[in-house]
Design a protein around this motif. Structure first.
Motif, PDB file in Angstrom:
ATOM      1  N   TRP A   1       4.504   5.509 -10.079  1.00 49.91           N
ATOM      2  CA  TRP A   1       5.430   4.500  -9.583  1.00 49.91           C
ATOM      3  C   TRP A   1       5.499   3.293 -10.491  1.00 49.91           C
ATOM      4  CZ3 TRP A   1       3.841  -0.375  -7.721  1.00 49.91           C
ATOM      5  CH2 TRP A   1       2.464  -0.549  -7.628  1.00 49.91           C
TER       6      TRP A   1
ATOM      7  N   LYS B   1       0.804  -1.221   0.000  1.00 52.94           N
ATOM      8  CA  LYS B   1       0.000   0.000   0.000  1.00 52.94           C
ATOM      9  C   LYS B   1       0.837   1.271   0.000  1.00 52.94           C
ATOM     10  CE  LYS B   1      -3.925  -2.052   2.334  1.00 52.94           C
ATOM     11  NZ  LYS B   1      -4.777  -2.029   3.531  1.00 52.94           N
ATOM     12  N   THR B   2       2.049   1.214   0.511  1.00 54.23           N
ATOM     13  CA  THR B   2       2.864   2.431   0.557  1.00 54.23           C
ATOM     14  C   THR B   2       3.196   2.944  -0.832  1.00 54.23           C
ATOM     15  OG1 THR B   2       4.879   1.124   0.727  1.00 54.23           O
ATOM     16  CG2 THR B   2       3.897   1.873   2.772  1.00 54.23           C
ATOM     17  N   ASN B   3       3.233   2.066  -1.822  1.00 54.20           N
ATOM     18  CA  ASN B   3       3.528   2.484  -3.193  1.00 54.20           C
ATOM     19  C   ASN B   3       2.393   3.290  -3.798  1.00 54.20           C
ATOM     20  OD1 ASN B   3       5.964   1.209  -3.131  1.00 54.20           O
ATOM     21  ND2 ASN B   3       5.227  -0.633  -4.109  1.00 54.20           N
ATOM     22  N   LEU B   4       1.189   3.112  -3.308  1.00 56.13           N
ATOM     23  CA  LEU B   4       0.055   3.825  -3.872  1.00 56.13           C
ATOM     24  C   LEU B   4       0.119   5.320  -3.583  1.00 56.13           C
ATOM     25  CD1 LEU B   4      -2.777   1.278  -3.059  1.00 56.13           C
ATOM     26  CD2 LEU B   4      -1.552   1.583  -5.209  1.00 56.13           C
ATOM     27  N   THR B   5       0.878   5.725  -2.571  1.00 52.98           N
ATOM     28  CA  THR B   5       1.014   7.147  -2.276  1.00 52.98           C
ATOM     29  C   THR B   5       2.008   7.820  -3.222  1.00 52.98           C
ATOM     30  OG1 THR B   5       2.736   6.739  -0.641  1.00 52.98           O
ATOM     31  CG2 THR B   5       0.480   6.786   0.168  1.00 52.98           C
ATOM     32  N   VAL B   6       2.862   7.044  -3.860  1.00 57.68           N
ATOM     33  CA  VAL B   6       3.848   7.581  -4.800  1.00 57.68           C
ATOM     34  C   VAL B   6       3.188   7.704  -6.166  1.00 57.68           C
ATOM     35  CG1 VAL B   6       6.084   7.181  -5.882  1.00 57.68           C
ATOM     36  CG2 VAL B   6       5.696   6.444  -3.531  1.00 57.68           C
ATOM     37  N   LYS B   7       3.291   8.873  -6.774  1.00 55.25           N
ATOM     38  CA  LYS B   7       2.689   9.056  -8.097  1.00 55.25           C
ATOM     39  C   LYS B   7       3.649   8.559  -9.167  1.00 55.25           C
ATOM     40  CE  LYS B   7      -0.229  12.702  -6.681  1.00 55.25           C
ATOM     41  NZ  LYS B   7      -1.237  13.548  -7.103  1.00 55.25           N
TER      42      LYS B   7
END
Length: 56
Positions: A16, A8-14
């Motif tokens: 990616w 889920k932490t990758n979803l905050t990165v645009k």
């Protein structure tokens, strides 16, 4: 793989996920930083490992 590189932490990165600028693969995670001269690039896991192995 380290936890910051998955889940889920990758979803905050645009932006990616996309095409790697070095190997031209499509649909890969672009979470690893690499410097190419003065440019900072986001590359895939394979390109990051390849450059690290060649350097040392």
């Amino acid at each position: 793989m380290a936890k910051p590189k998955r889940g889920k932490t990758n979803l905050t990165v645009k932006n990616w996920r996309g095409t790697c600028p070095k190997c031209e693969r499509t649909g890969v995670k672009l979470l690893w930083d690499m410097t190419d001269g003065e440019k900072k690039l986001k590359v895939c896991k394979v390109c990051d490992a390849t450059t690290r192995n060649k350097a040392g």
